[in-house]
Design a protein around this motif. Structure first.
Motif, short mmCIF file in Angstrom:
data_model
loop_
_atom_site.label_atom_id
_atom_site.label_comp_id
_atom_site.label_asym_id
_atom_site.label_seq_id
_atom_site.Cartn_x
_atom_site.Cartn_y
_atom_site.Cartn_z
N PHE A 165 -4.66 -11.27 -3.91
CA PHE A 165 -5.35 -10.14 -3.33
C PHE A 165 -4.53 -9.47 -2.25
O PHE A 165 -3.67 -10.08 -1.62
N LEU A 166 -4.80 -8.19 -2.07
CA LEU A 166 -4.28 -7.40 -0.97
C LEU A 166 -5.53 -6.85 -0.27
O LEU A 166 -6.34 -6.20 -0.91
N TRP A 167 -5.70 -7.16 1.01
CA TRP A 167 -6.89 -6.77 1.74
C TRP A 167 -6.47 -5.87 2.89
O TRP A 167 -5.73 -6.28 3.77
N VAL A 168 -6.96 -4.64 2.88
CA VAL A 168 -6.64 -3.68 3.93
C VAL A 168 -7.80 -3.65 4.92
O VAL A 168 -8.95 -3.44 4.54
N VAL A 173 -2.52 2.50 4.32
CA VAL A 173 -1.81 2.28 3.06
C VAL A 173 -2.08 3.46 2.13
O VAL A 173 -3.09 4.15 2.26
N ASP A 174 -1.18 3.67 1.22
CA ASP A 174 -1.36 4.70 0.20
C ASP A 174 -2.18 4.08 -0.93
O ASP A 174 -1.65 3.43 -1.83
N GLN A 175 -3.49 4.25 -0.83
CA GLN A 175 -4.40 3.61 -1.80
C GLN A 175 -4.10 4.04 -3.23
O GLN A 175 -4.16 3.22 -4.14
N ARG A 176 -3.78 5.31 -3.42
CA ARG A 176 -3.46 5.78 -4.78
C ARG A 176 -2.26 5.04 -5.34
O ARG A 176 -2.24 4.65 -6.51
N ALA A 177 -1.23 4.86 -4.53
CA ALA A 177 -0.04 4.16 -4.99
C ALA A 177 -0.35 2.70 -5.31
O ALA A 177 0.12 2.16 -6.31
N ILE A 178 -1.16 2.08 -4.46
CA ILE A 178 -1.53 0.68 -4.71
C ILE A 178 -2.33 0.57 -6.00
O ILE A 178 -2.05 -0.27 -6.86
N VAL A 216 -13.55 5.94 -5.63
CA VAL A 216 -14.01 5.88 -7.02
C VAL A 216 -13.10 6.74 -7.91
O VAL A 216 -12.64 6.28 -8.97
N LEU A 217 -12.82 7.95 -7.48
CA LEU A 217 -11.96 8.83 -8.29
C LEU A 217 -10.56 8.26 -8.45
O LEU A 217 -9.99 8.29 -9.55
N GLU A 218 -10.00 7.75 -7.37
CA GLU A 218 -8.65 7.18 -7.44
C GLU A 218 -8.62 5.97 -8.36
O GLU A 218 -7.67 5.78 -9.13
#
Length: 189
Positions: free
Chosen positions: A24-27, A54-59, A77-79
């Motif tokens: 997991f990665l937890w922000v 963090v760049d959520q879209r990239a992750i 949700v969209l991302e």
């Protein structure tokens, strides 16, 4: 991103929290950074905690990401849909509950975190979270969700492409706003 690349190279592609036994990665926001005693040390082989933007879209677009525990804000949700990543919905407030219902019940590309007392807005215990993470990643309901996410992801990409329905609607909105700007009598507030 480097940590995600390492997990992908190791052949382990599932994200989550400590008791689920998956990566997991937890922000966390800096203001929410208090964790259980030695948590980060205990999970260092399978998890990482990030306390910065963090760049959520990239992750979500990284190929090692196979699930997203989300509060179900609309952008998240969209991302997630566009990245074809299934959602484990844990809504907290405002429209997040409605978005979670859409994700889980309507388009069926997510599961909802299990609450301890039954209602949708109830208290979540770690056992319920662990159970649903495992279901999303390995279970039968999760399999259905993972299949559906591909279909909706493709539809979302088509809609956002030049000439797609979202692209067309956004351009139409921009044209209407520019027209209103030219006639200041139509502007309000």
């Amino acid at each position: 991103m480097q940590w995600l690349d390492q997990k992908l190279a190791q052949g382990s592609s599932q994200l989550d929290l400590e008791e689920s036994k998956v990566n997991f990665l937890w922000v966390l926001r800096k203001s929410e950074s208090e964790l259980a005693d030695r948590f980060e040390e205990r999970v260092k082989e399978k998890g990482i905690v990030v306390r910065e933007w963090v760049d959520q879209r990239a992750i979500l677009g990284h190929e090692s990401v196979q699930g997203f525990l989300s509060h179900c804000g609309w952008n998240s949700v969209l991302e997630s849909i566009c990245a074809k990543v299934p959602i484990l919905a844990w809504p907290m407030m405002a429209e997040q509950h409605l978005n979670a219902s859409m994700v889980v019940e309507e388009i069926k590309m997510g599961l909802r975190v299990e609450t301890s007392n039954g209602p949708v807005r109830g208290f979540v215990k770690w056992q319920g979270l662990e159970k649903m993470v495992r279901e999303l990643m390995e279970g039968e309901m999760g399999k259905e969700v993972r299949n559906n996410v591909g279909e909706f992801g493709e539809a979302a990409k088509k809609a956002m492409k030049e000439g797609g329905s979202s692209w067309h609607t956004l351009n139409q909105l921009i044209d209407e706003l520019q027209a209103l700007r030219g006639d200041s009598s139509k502007l309000c507030c």
